[in-house]
Every structure is written in structure tokens, then in C-alpha cells.
Design a protein around this motif. Structure first.
Motif, PDB file in Angstrom:
ATOM      1  N   ALA A 118       0.836  -1.204   0.000  1.00 30.24           N
ATOM      2  CA  ALA A 118       0.000   0.000   0.000  1.00 30.24           C
ATOM      3  C   ALA A 118       0.872   1.256   0.000  1.00 30.24           C
ATOM      4  O   ALA A 118       0.603   2.199  -0.747  1.00 30.24           O
ATOM      5  N   PHE A 119       1.926   1.259   0.810  1.00 30.94           N
ATOM      6  CA  PHE A 119       2.812   2.426   0.833  1.00 30.94           C
ATOM      7  C   PHE A 119       3.570   2.564  -0.489  1.00 30.94           C
ATOM      8  O   PHE A 119       3.825   3.675  -0.958  1.00 30.94           O
ATOM      9  N   PHE A 120       3.891   1.442  -1.118  1.00 35.10           N
ATOM     10  CA  PHE A 120       4.556   1.472  -2.423  1.00 35.10           C
ATOM     11  C   PHE A 120       3.642   2.110  -3.477  1.00 35.10           C
ATOM     12  O   PHE A 120       4.067   2.983  -4.242  1.00 35.10           O
ATOM     13  N   ILE A 121       2.379   1.692  -3.488  1.00 33.89           N
ATOM     14  CA  ILE A 121       1.437   2.248  -4.458  1.00 33.89           C
ATOM     15  C   ILE A 121       1.226   3.741  -4.204  1.00 33.89           C
ATOM     16  O   ILE A 121       1.245   4.548  -5.138  1.00 33.89           O
ATOM     17  N   ARG A 122       1.071   4.112  -2.926  1.00 35.68           N
ATOM     18  CA  ARG A 122       0.862   5.533  -2.649  1.00 35.68           C
ATOM     19  C   ARG A 122       2.100   6.341  -3.016  1.00 35.68           C
ATOM     20  O   ARG A 122       1.989   7.454  -3.520  1.00 35.68           O
ATOM     21  N   CYS A 123       3.275   5.786  -2.809  1.00 38.80           N
ATOM     22  CA  CYS A 123       4.515   6.446  -3.215  1.00 38.80           C
ATOM     23  C   CYS A 123       4.492   6.719  -4.710  1.00 38.80           C
ATOM     24  O   CYS A 123       4.817   7.820  -5.166  1.00 38.80           O
ATOM     25  N   LYS A 124       4.105   5.712  -5.519  1.00 43.45           N
ATOM     26  CA  LYS A 124       4.046   5.886  -6.964  1.00 43.45           C
ATOM     27  C   LYS A 124       3.039   6.976  -7.344  1.00 43.45           C
ATOM     28  O   LYS A 124       3.300   7.783  -8.232  1.00 43.45           O
ATOM     29  N   VAL A 125       1.903   6.996  -6.655  1.00 40.99           N
ATOM     30  CA  VAL A 125       0.877   8.002  -6.939  1.00 40.99           C
ATOM     31  C   VAL A 125       1.414   9.395  -6.611  1.00 40.99           C
ATOM     32  O   VAL A 125       1.301  10.323  -7.421  1.00 40.99           O
ATOM     33  N   TYR A 126       2.006   9.534  -5.419  1.00 40.71           N
ATOM     34  CA  TYR A 126       2.565  10.835  -5.039  1.00 40.71           C
ATOM     35  C   TYR A 126       3.630  11.292  -6.040  1.00 40.71           C
ATOM     36  O   TYR A 126       3.700  12.466  -6.393  1.00 40.71           O
ATOM     37  N   LYS A 127       4.447  10.357  -6.498  1.00 44.40           N
ATOM     38  CA  LYS A 127       5.493  10.701  -7.476  1.00 44.40           C
ATOM     39  C   LYS A 127       4.863  11.270  -8.735  1.00 44.40           C
ATOM     40  O   LYS A 127       5.302  12.293  -9.255  1.00 44.40           O
ATOM     41  N   GLU A 128       3.820  10.627  -9.212  1.00 45.06           N
ATOM     42  CA  GLU A 128       3.153  11.097 -10.434  1.00 45.06           C
ATOM     43  C   GLU A 128       2.453  12.439 -10.221  1.00 45.06           C
ATOM     44  O   GLU A 128       2.315  13.221 -11.157  1.00 45.06           O
ATOM     45  N   LEU A 129       2.022  12.701  -8.989  1.00 45.85           N
ATOM     46  CA  LEU A 129       1.370  13.976  -8.678  1.00 45.85           C
ATOM     47  C   LEU A 129       2.388  15.082  -8.383  1.00 45.85           C
ATOM     48  O   LEU A 129       2.010  16.218  -8.119  1.00 45.85           O
ATOM     49  N   GLY A 130       3.687  14.724  -8.418  1.00 45.03           N
ATOM     50  CA  GLY A 130       4.736  15.713  -8.159  1.00 45.03           C
ATOM     51  C   GLY A 130       4.923  16.022  -6.684  1.00 45.03           C
ATOM     52  O   GLY A 130       5.572  17.007  -6.328  1.00 45.03           O
ATOM     53  N   LYS A 131       4.408  15.179  -5.813  1.00 47.22           N
ATOM     54  CA  LYS A 131       4.549  15.361  -4.361  1.00 47.22           C
ATOM     55  C   LYS A 131       5.712  14.485  -3.891  1.00 47.22           C
ATOM     56  O   LYS A 131       5.526  13.455  -3.241  1.00 47.22           O
ATOM     57  N   TYR A 132       6.909  14.919  -4.235  1.00 49.65           N
ATOM     58  CA  TYR A 132       8.098  14.083  -4.053  1.00 49.65           C
ATOM     59  C   TYR A 132       8.453  13.856  -2.592  1.00 49.65           C
ATOM     60  O   TYR A 132       8.923  12.772  -2.229  1.00 49.65           O
TER      61      TYR A 132
END
Length: 195
Positions: A118-132
Motif C-alpha cells: 500500500a505504501f509502495f502504491i501511494r509512493c508511486k501516486v505521489y510521485k506522479e502527482l509531483g509530491k516528491y
């Protein structure tokens, strides 16, 4: 010990035994075989557990459309497990629907704060949203929960690369390569060409 194959031989039309065998196959990584048995089970009865688990199997064979449909069916039948939210979030991610994916992955994490996936998926989502910064926080949480996760180094390198921190990106790409994770090789090569 319960012999599921013997039970299926004795009661071939009893869908519950097929469902149990499908769950075993899912755990063993035999995803297509599991999907076939979930299909048989679904033809006998509609259960949220069948849709949730088949959605996970579809996700693992990268059939995100079927995965999303099954996650939605499970949720519509009242399934409130973290897995259904996680499967739906991951499928939405692959359809570039990052805002909706974030909503569902947050629900998944609220239900299970120990799921590295779950944290991996949210990390990928944040990355795509530019929330590094948030992506990096989730990546570190994922790594604490499962330090054997090989994708950690490559994803960390890509985040550093996207924030123009090429020194750290190079370091983490090289660490990923040493650990046998080569999915970031093309990003690394592109970065090195631009330097």
C-alpha cells in the motif's frame, strides 16, 4: 490436514472447494490457474471474496481493467478490506487516474498501516502527482516494513532524478543494479546522456 484436491474429486460441483484451491494457487503465484477457478466459483455464487481475490490475481497478471472491475464488484458487495481498496487504487494508477487512486490507497492504508504494498502504491501516486517529499516518506515506510523489496532503490533513484538530484539518483540506480533490479536502466541511461 485437509486435502483440497481430494475434496474436489469427491464433490466436483461444490464451488467452495474450488474457491479454496484458487486461494492456494494465488498464494503460490499461479495466477492464471487461480483466475480460472475463481471464474468457476463466480458461476456458482457471487461473493465479495471471490471478486476481491480474483481482482488481486488479475492485478498480478497486469490485467488492470479486469482488476478494477472486480475490485469495484467486491466493494459494491460491501467488502471493506484493505485489499479491495489497494487493488482498486493500483488499477486506477495504471489508468492514470491518480487523484482517485490516492483516495482508495488512503482507505487501504487506514485499514492496514503494515502493508508495504500500500505504501509502495501511494509512493508511486505521489510521485506522479509531483509530491516528491510525500513519495519519499512513503518509500521509506515501505522499506521499513519490507527491507527485501528490490524496487525501493530504483524508485528512490527515479524520484531523485525527477527532482534533479542526479548525484543521489546515480547512487541509488547503482545500488538497484547491484541488487539485480534493472527496471530503471533506461532512466539511468537517459540521465547519464544528459550529463
Amino acid at each position: 490436514f485437509f486435502d483440497i484436491n481430494k475434496a474436489i474429486q469427491m464433490y466436483p460441483d461444490y464451488a467452495y472447494f474450488h474457491f479454496r484451491k484458487a486461494n492456494i494457487l494465488l498464494q503460490l503465484g499461479k495466477y492464471q490457474e487461480a483466475i480460472d477457478l475463481y471464474n468457476y466459483t463466480e458461476s456458482r455464487f457471487k461473493l465479495k471474496e471471490v471478486y476481491r481475490n480474483r481482482g488481486m490475481a488479475y492485478n498480478l497478471v497486469k490485467n488492470y481493467e479486469a482488476s478494477l472491475i472486480d475490485a469495484e464488484k467486491a466493494l459494491n458487495l460491501g467488502d471493506t478490506t484493505f485489499e479491495s481498496y489497494l487493488v482498486k487504487a493500483d488499477a486506477l494508477y495504471y489508468f492514470y487516474n491518480y487523484d482517485s487512486a490516492l483516495i482508495y490507497i488512503n482507505k487501504s492504508i487506514d485499514l492496514n498501516k503494515n502493508s508495504s504494498a500500500a505504501f509502495f502504491i501511494r509512493c508511486k501516486v505521489y510521485k506522479e502527482l509531483g509530491k516528491y517529499d510525500l513519495a519519499m516518506q512513503d518509500l521509506e515506510t515501505m522499506h521499513k516494513l519490507d527491507s527485501s523489496e528490490l524496487l525501493y532503490y530504483g524508485l528512490k533513484a527515479r524520484i531523485y532524478q525527477q527532482t534533479n538530484n542526479y548525484k543521489e539518483a546515480k547512487k541509488y540506480y547503482e545500488m538497484a543494479f547491484l541488487k539485480g533490479e534493472f527496471t530503471g536502466k533506461k532512466f539511468y541511461d537517459e540521465m547519464m546522456k544528459r550529463k
